[in-house]
Design a protein around this motif. Structure first.
Motif, short mmCIF file in Angstrom:
data_model
loop_
_atom_site.label_atom_id
_atom_site.label_comp_id
_atom_site.label_asym_id
_atom_site.label_seq_id
_atom_site.Cartn_x
_atom_site.Cartn_y
_atom_site.Cartn_z
N LEU A 248 -11.11 -55.67 13.17
CA LEU A 248 -12.45 -55.92 13.69
C LEU A 248 -13.45 -54.82 13.35
O LEU A 248 -14.59 -55.09 13.00
CB LEU A 248 -12.36 -56.09 15.22
CG LEU A 248 -13.66 -56.41 15.96
CD1 LEU A 248 -14.17 -57.78 15.54
CD2 LEU A 248 -13.43 -56.38 17.47
N LEU A 249 -13.01 -53.55 13.46
CA LEU A 249 -13.93 -52.42 13.37
C LEU A 249 -13.84 -51.62 12.08
O LEU A 249 -14.77 -50.88 11.75
CB LEU A 249 -13.71 -51.47 14.56
CG LEU A 249 -13.94 -52.05 15.95
CD1 LEU A 249 -13.59 -51.02 17.01
CD2 LEU A 249 -15.39 -52.51 16.11
N ASN A 250 -12.71 -51.69 11.39
CA ASN A 250 -12.52 -50.92 10.16
C ASN A 250 -12.85 -49.44 10.34
O ASN A 250 -13.68 -48.88 9.61
CB ASN A 250 -13.37 -51.52 9.04
CG ASN A 250 -13.09 -50.86 7.69
OD1 ASN A 250 -12.01 -50.32 7.46
ND2 ASN A 250 -14.07 -50.90 6.81
N PRO A 251 -12.22 -48.76 11.32
CA PRO A 251 -12.49 -47.33 11.50
C PRO A 251 -11.85 -46.50 10.39
O PRO A 251 -10.92 -46.95 9.72
CB PRO A 251 -11.83 -47.03 12.85
CG PRO A 251 -10.68 -48.01 12.91
CD PRO A 251 -11.21 -49.26 12.25
N ALA A 252 -12.36 -45.28 10.23
CA ALA A 252 -11.77 -44.37 9.24
C ALA A 252 -10.37 -43.95 9.66
O ALA A 252 -9.51 -43.71 8.81
CB ALA A 252 -12.66 -43.15 9.05
N LEU A 253 -10.15 -43.84 10.96
CA LEU A 253 -8.84 -43.49 11.48
C LEU A 253 -8.75 -43.86 12.95
O LEU A 253 -9.76 -44.07 13.62
CB LEU A 253 -8.52 -42.00 11.30
CG LEU A 253 -9.17 -40.97 12.25
CD1 LEU A 253 -8.48 -39.62 12.07
CD2 LEU A 253 -10.65 -40.84 12.01
N VAL A 254 -7.51 -43.95 13.44
CA VAL A 254 -7.22 -44.19 14.85
C VAL A 254 -6.53 -42.94 15.38
O VAL A 254 -5.55 -42.46 14.80
CB VAL A 254 -6.32 -45.41 15.07
CG1 VAL A 254 -5.95 -45.56 16.54
CG2 VAL A 254 -7.00 -46.68 14.56
N VAL A 255 -7.07 -42.39 16.47
CA VAL A 255 -6.51 -41.19 17.09
C VAL A 255 -5.81 -41.61 18.38
O VAL A 255 -6.40 -42.29 19.23
CB VAL A 255 -7.62 -40.17 17.41
CG1 VAL A 255 -7.01 -38.90 18.00
CG2 VAL A 255 -8.43 -39.87 16.17
N VAL A 256 -4.57 -41.22 18.54
CA VAL A 256 -3.80 -41.56 19.74
C VAL A 256 -3.67 -40.32 20.62
O VAL A 256 -3.20 -39.27 20.17
CB VAL A 256 -2.40 -42.11 19.38
CG1 VAL A 256 -1.60 -42.42 20.65
CG2 VAL A 256 -2.53 -43.37 18.53
N HIS B 89 -15.86 -37.95 10.24
CA HIS B 89 -15.79 -39.41 10.10
C HIS B 89 -16.83 -40.04 11.01
O HIS B 89 -16.90 -39.72 12.20
CB HIS B 89 -14.40 -39.93 10.47
CG HIS B 89 -13.30 -39.38 9.62
ND1 HIS B 89 -13.10 -39.78 8.31
CD2 HIS B 89 -12.34 -38.45 9.88
CE1 HIS B 89 -12.07 -39.13 7.81
NE2 HIS B 89 -11.59 -38.31 8.73
N ASP B 90 -17.63 -40.95 10.48
CA ASP B 90 -18.67 -41.54 11.32
C ASP B 90 -18.18 -42.70 12.16
O ASP B 90 -18.87 -43.13 13.09
CB ASP B 90 -19.88 -41.95 10.48
CG ASP B 90 -19.58 -43.06 9.48
OD1 ASP B 90 -18.44 -43.56 9.45
OD2 ASP B 90 -20.49 -43.41 8.70
N THR B 91 -16.98 -43.21 11.86
CA THR B 91 -16.42 -44.32 12.63
C THR B 91 -14.95 -44.04 12.92
O THR B 91 -14.16 -43.80 12.00
CB THR B 91 -16.55 -45.64 11.85
OG1 THR B 91 -17.92 -45.89 11.58
CG2 THR B 91 -16.00 -46.80 12.66
N SER B 92 -14.59 -44.03 14.20
CA SER B 92 -13.21 -43.76 14.59
C SER B 92 -12.93 -44.40 15.93
O SER B 92 -13.84 -44.77 16.68
CB SER B 92 -12.94 -42.25 14.66
OG SER B 92 -13.81 -41.63 15.61
N VAL B 93 -11.65 -44.54 16.24
CA VAL B 93 -11.22 -45.10 17.52
C VAL B 93 -10.22 -44.13 18.14
O VAL B 93 -9.27 -43.69 17.47
CB VAL B 93 -10.57 -46.49 17.36
CG1 VAL B 93 -10.00 -46.99 18.69
CG2 VAL B 93 -11.58 -47.49 16.82
N PHE B 94 -10.44 -43.78 19.39
CA PHE B 94 -9.52 -42.93 20.16
C PHE B 94 -8.83 -43.80 21.19
O PHE B 94 -9.50 -44.49 21.98
CB PHE B 94 -10.30 -41.81 20.85
CG PHE B 94 -9.47 -40.97 21.80
CD1 PHE B 94 -8.69 -39.93 21.32
CD2 PHE B 94 -9.47 -41.22 23.16
CE1 PHE B 94 -7.92 -39.15 22.19
CE2 PHE B 94 -8.72 -40.46 24.04
CZ PHE B 94 -7.94 -39.41 23.55
#
Length: 380
Positions: free
Chosen positions: A313-321, A203-208
């Motif tokens: 705001l960011l529209n990531p492919a996924l959020v990783v917790v 995924h090129d866009t993600s949030v951790f």
């Protein structure tokens, strides 16, 4: 420095393209390198010969369609990663592909002076090297993560590690460890690790989001860490959810961290399970303790509320917790998804919220990856 467009500049750029393929790890044929880089086979062959002559790659002759195979050589050197947390310091040795070779984690007092923390990290590093029969000079670069916002290597604020506030962590580590050091926020390193080796691969866009004694996020946009103008992007722990809410350690009221951190969870369960650790509370919830279940659900709902702003705001492919709270698994994540769906736009309300694949090691893995990626492998 070579001028743009010069023969030397083109040669360096071509070398870098080959090295980038090799950093992905494993053994690659010269034919595959040519396909992935778009370089002519003869050009790849010449670059591999130069890198091998410098001891940076190892080659194995082959025949047929695969031909000669290439991999980064152990003789190219090692890197190391250091991860400081609220109450631990972890150190790992890695190769130049970012793969961990050995690691150790020790407890440390949260109020330690930065010099004491670096001394402990140095002790672990020397122990790991001794176990491998290696000298310190084999470590070419170190990556170091801290749970604090930093600007130009200087720790801005940190209630988590107060002994580091105002310290140029990069310079201090370089002086203490006698090596090139690159510093980064620990959540950013977690994001890098999950993007390269964890659940966010591909995924090129993600949030951790790291949820421990503090709450912070690392953001990957278009395959690159996003730092913002001053290097403090991702401090979602201080998004205000309720301006009349509980006081946060930052001095504001109603921050996400005041509802979702391990400190908040333990305070919420202080009467029912006095002195309980996060793992104790999670265990009680899994055993059916209603108070523990509700506490984790409440933390998850607030987390989801904040994540809704992030995905809008960011529209990531996924959020990783990740972080300590991630050990609660679905007890936290399912309510986080509910909170996100309640507050996010329809277009992003189904953004996956998943647990870290690398667990508590994510920031350490990221520190090794950072060191590997910042190590130059180009020949003169």
């Amino acid at each position: 420095m070579s001028s743009p467009g010069s023969t030397a500049s083109l040669r360096s750029a071509n070398q870098q393209r080959v090295v980038d393929v090799l950093r992905a790890g494993g053994t690659v044929s010269q034919a595959d390198i040519a396909r992935q880089t778009g370089l002519a086979p003869a050009t790849v062959s010449n670059i591999v010969r130069e890198l091998a002559g410098a001891g940076l790659v190892a080659t194995e002759p082959g025949s047929g369609r695969r031909g000669t195979t290439v991999a980064l050589a152990r003789t190219a050197g090692l890197v190391a990663g250091i991860d400081f947390g609220h109450s631990h310091v972890a150190v790992a040795l890695g190769d130049l592909t970012g793969q961990l070779l050995a690691e150790e984690r020790r407890p440390i007092d949260s109020g330690h002076a930065y010099a004491d923390g670096l001394a402990e990290a140095e002790s672990i590093l020397d122990s790991l090297l001794a176990a491998e029969g290696l000298a310190r000079d084999k470590v070419r670069t170190l990556g170091m993560g801290l749970p604090a916002p930093m600007t130009d290597g200087v720790v801005r604020t940190s209630a988590i590690l107060p002994g580091w506030v105002g310290v140029n962590a990069q310079d201090a580590a370089r002086e203490a460890l006698g090596a090139v050091v690159h510093t980064e926020n620990d959540a950013n390193l977690g994001a890098l690790a999950e993007h390269r080796q964890g659940v966010a691969r591909g995924h090129d866009t993600s949030v951790f989001v790291k949820v421990s004694s503090g709450v912070g996020a690392g953001i990957v946009l278009n395959d690159q860490l996003f730092h913002g103008a001053g290097g403090t992007a991702g401090e979602i722990g201080h998004l205000t959810l309720d301006e009349n809410g509980p006081v946060c350690r930052c001095g504001s009221r109603g921050c996400l961290e005041a509802y979702t951190s391990t400190v908040a969870l333990q305070a919420m369960m202080g009467l029912q399970l006095p002195g309980a650790t996060v793992d104790d509370i999670v265990g009680a919830a899994r055993d059916g303790n209603v108070s523990a279940l509700r506490a984790l659900e409440d933390a998850g709902l607030h987390l989801g509320w904040a994540l809704a702003s992030v995905v809008n705001l960011l529209n990531p492919a996924l959020v990783v917790v990740g972080g300590d709270m991630a050990r609660a698994g679905e007890l936290l994540l399912e309510s986080a998804r509910i909170g996100l769906r309640r507050h996010a736009l329809d277009a992003v309300a189904s953004t996956p919220v998943v647990a870290s694949e690398l667990g508590e090691r994510a920031s350490l893995v990221g520190a090794v990856l950072l060191a590997a990626e910042r190590t130059s492998l180009l020949t003169d």
